[in-house]
Design a protein around this motif. Structure first.
Motif, PDB file in Angstrom:
ATOM      1  N   ASP A  95      41.782  42.569  50.016  1.00  0.00           N
ATOM      2  CA  ASP A  95      41.504  43.035  48.655  1.00  0.00           C
ATOM      3  C   ASP A  95      41.601  41.837  47.709  1.00  0.00           C
ATOM      4  O   ASP A  95      42.113  40.773  48.061  1.00  0.00           O
ATOM      5  CB  ASP A  95      42.516  44.126  48.249  1.00  0.00           C
ATOM      6  N   THR A 112      47.889  47.240  49.803  1.00  0.00           N
ATOM      7  CA  THR A 112      47.298  47.369  48.469  1.00  0.00           C
ATOM      8  C   THR A 112      47.010  48.838  48.161  1.00  0.00           C
ATOM      9  O   THR A 112      46.777  49.651  49.064  1.00  0.00           O
ATOM     10  CB  THR A 112      46.010  46.526  48.369  1.00  0.00           C
ATOM     11  N   ASP A 148      43.116  40.187  41.699  1.00  0.00           N
ATOM     12  CA  ASP A 148      43.023  40.592  40.294  1.00  0.00           C
ATOM     13  C   ASP A 148      42.126  41.809  40.154  1.00  0.00           C
ATOM     14  O   ASP A 148      41.402  42.198  41.087  1.00  0.00           O
ATOM     15  CB  ASP A 148      42.471  39.440  39.438  1.00  0.00           C
ATOM     16  N   GLY A 167      45.182  42.077  35.233  1.00  0.00           N
ATOM     17  CA  GLY A 167      43.918  41.632  35.802  1.00  0.00           C
ATOM     18  C   GLY A 167      43.082  40.849  34.806  1.00  0.00           C
ATOM     19  O   GLY A 167      42.552  39.775  35.133  1.00  0.00           O
ATOM     20  N   HIS A 196      42.457  47.155  44.100  1.00  0.00           N
ATOM     21  CA  HIS A 196      42.592  46.286  42.919  1.00  0.00           C
ATOM     22  C   HIS A 196      42.215  47.015  41.637  1.00  0.00           C
ATOM     23  O   HIS A 196      42.469  46.524  40.542  1.00  0.00           O
ATOM     24  CB  HIS A 196      41.766  45.003  43.089  1.00  0.00           C
TER      25      HIS A 196
END
Lengths: 452, 452
Positions: free
Chosen positions: A309, A324, A312, A208, A327
């Motif tokens: 979402d 997901t 990163d 990220g 994140h």
């Protein structure tokens, strides 16, 4: 069925088109949303990051996209890749199943990633871009892009997650051998990196943070663009050369697969193999079960939710509707670095919702066991990512031993494991742990999903 | 001439025979001598070390030796290997020369070594041997033998020079992934190793010590034999599949080489490429210049003498008539570990005396420069050993640029450099030294040659 072990195709058989499965879907995939407005992003929003052709491909509903002659010419360095019948693995397992694998590890950088790195570099170079920036975890994507940039005379700058930068010097050096500049991330070179370092000078980094540093650089520097190695439609599109070649090679073997198995992180390798077979299935020309294999430590399909979402960790990207884990989810440090991503490609997520493929999750000890078994019988030491798919293939082959079914199993070995041998060493010496993933860790991360 | 970049052959084109150049020599090569008697060794002397078929092959004068079906079957995992025209390297150099390379790095262990490891394992297994032992420096030979032993259900035990064992963990782990046991050498497991450790507990080891440990173990353990990865006639014989395939592939390109270039350490890769072309040259069917490239740090052909010497540092082996720097010569620690050997294959040495090929020596910075240039244009990062041959190919191609000659240059890239990237990193950061080799170091080592 032939007696052959490997089906090779000469370079005239490199596909002329990439296959865009969007054209054949009963329901179009949901749009990408702008995080500020929650409205679909416009092509102009993406112009600071990507060249026009890739933005067009991202939104295209054309069934086939012509592969530029220049890209096919670079593909000739390693494509078509071989399709191999794993006769020795079959014998070692005592299975009546017939196992085939498409081997992508013979590419210059050792994985399937150059299939998209080369066209991405090409389109950027044609648009006059002078430099590409990107992030990389274990380095498979970064080394592919470094190779591709060398082919087109582009500069290449890579932010490599510091834990990998320090712990995987081989792929770092590989990028440099191709002429790329490699920074550990977080780095003091970007505002976001400097902030992360101020917060924690010893930060091991994360994908990220590295994405944020690369995106920030692309936006700030004239003549510079960003490149992504998975997740987006255009990336999956470029990978379909894998499946297109495999269809021709399976036919040369006189076979049609009963099951197509691939490993999934962001999803590009799985999609590249599976999409052309899904087209054949939708058209009624074959009927394989399609199965994705994800790590138990990062189970976005089997334990995640389907929601909008960020791509990163920092929340800087557009919003993607995808499976997901949130994140903010930080997967345990399994060796399959390429599968450690909180989300799944939006296009694949959409197909999963449509019931077009199945998914299972695998523990890494089972994967390394399958990988070792494969190495000793077939010779190739598979990357830990590829070993996930092989673990499911081995499990299915052993089920066939019980039932006596002569199933035809097809997978892709998406890369070699030459830079991942510390993982094999740990497995072989019994020092590899399978860590359980408690539901509350997922729930906590999902609580951070953006509200629309 | 075709427009192709890669010529692939299907597995039916794997050669059916190895080529034994001894059959075509005007003068037979000198015999191997027993060190105690200085008389030619008898087959019985070698029985504790090698299986009967390999001893027969070592002394054979038959022109062709049939490759067993089982060995051809294992070869199918990666053979025939591709022959590739380096069009992008040609363009980068601006040369009118046409450059072709046979790529052996796609084998399971990543080099040409499995070409002989597989038949060695096969003949041993057929004779009922249960375990093979060997030594390895950087690990290319050890990993090839570990792979081959896995194919035939043999145990494999490798003594790896401690400096490499500690510094090259990747190839050590690769051997383990194939199921081999790997010891750092010197080890306390053998009398010779224990002695070396008593002398210096921190000894970094040497190939000489490791050979002695492996040979001692083979002699002591019932059902165990020794395997050697270069130097001997039977090893060179097995490697001729490289040149045999290349002849067919060059013909498919519509070309005949003006020059064949290979790197030489013990000589097996060079011989494997060159011997079939030398046969064609002797028969008047083509007329290539044949050129060997050795490291300036270990120049057995260009600065050594032609004399009987031991194959190992400790003086335990039979005496071999070869170009040698003296068995006590310790080469500087260049990155091309596979070329750090004091002697040259006796058969190749004999051919050199007969004027059948030329030799040049290369500094390692020139080799890494050529290797980097090759990686950026052709994609494959070559092993430092292969980069020696490429350095001469690049030099010749640049000479052609001056003269305008459209020479056809052929070489073999005998392995990839995935486990040698620290060397590339040092080169790229300007930290790689070319060390001169003073004549007195050679003279001192030559003073230790055995007297007959």
């Amino acid at each position: 069925m032939t007696e052959a072990t490997r089906i090779l195709l000469d370079e005239s058989r490199i596909p002329h088109n990439w296959y865009n499965i969007v054209a054949d879907l009963p329901v179009p995939p949901p749009p990408i949303l702008h995080p500020a407005t929650s409205r679909p992003v416009e092509p102009d929003d993406l112009m600071p990051l990507f060249p026009v052709e890739l933005i067009d491909q991202e939104a295209s509903a054309e069934r086939f996209v012509l592969i530029p002659a220049s890209v096919r010419d670079v593909y000739r360095l390693w494509r078509p890749t071989p399709l191999i019948r794993a006769r020795r693995l079959e014998r070692a397992l005592g299975t009546p199943a017939r196992i085939y694998y498409k081997y992508e590890g013979g590419s210059p950088s050792g994985s399937h990633k150059p299939n998209t790195a080369v066209p991405q570099a090409y389109y950027n170079a044609r648009q006059g871009v002078g430099k590409l920036v990107t992030e990389t975890g274990a380095g498979q994507w970064g080394s592919a892009l470094a190779f591709a940039c060398a082919q087109y005379g582009l500069e290449c700058e890579v932010w490599m997650v510091r834990a990998s930068y320090d712990g995987k010097p081989g792929r770092r050096s590989l990028m440099r051998a191709y002429g790329a500049t490699v920074h550990p991330s977080p780095s003091p070179l970007t505002a976001y990196g400097a902030e992360a370092l101020a917060h924690d000078p010893d930060s091991p980094g994360s994908l990220g943070i590295a994405i944020s540093e690369a995106v920030e650089t692309a936006r700030a520097e004239p003549g510079t663009r960003y490149a992504l190695g998975s997740l987006l439609n255009h990336v999956l599109l470029h990978q379909t050369v894998i499946g297109e070649e495999a269809i021709e090679q399976m036919a040369a073997f006189g076979e049609a697969p009963d099951m197509v198995v691939g490993c999934t992180g962001g999803g590009s390798n799985f999609a590249g193999l599976a999409f052309p077979f899904l087209r054949e299935k939708l058209a009624g020309r074959m009927a394989p079960v399609i199965r994705a294999v994800e790590p138990a430590a990062c189970p976005s399909l089997t334990r995640g939710v389907y929601a909008y979402d960020f791509g990163d960790a920092a929340g800087l990207t557009p919003l993607l509707k995808m499976h997901t884990l949130g994140h903010g989810f930080i997967p345990d440090p399994i060796h399959a670095g390429g599968l450690r991503y909180h989300g799944m490609s939006p296009l694949l997520s959409h197909l999963y919702e449509l019931g077009m493929f199945e998914a299972v999750a695998m523990e890494q000890n089972d994967c390394f066991e399958a990988g070792s078994r494969f190495a000793r019988s077939e010779g190739v030491v598979p990357a830990p990512e590829a070993a996930h798919a092989l673990a499911e293939v081995v499990a299915e082959a052993l089920r066939c031993r019980e039932t006596g079914e002569e199933k035809v199993l097809l997978t892709a070995v998406c890369g070699h494991g030459h830079f991942d041998l510390d993982g094999y060493d740990r497995y072989l010496s019994g020092r590899l742990e399978d860590l359980s993933l408690p539901q509350d860790r997922i729930d906590t991360a999902l609580a951070g999903l953006p509200s629309l």
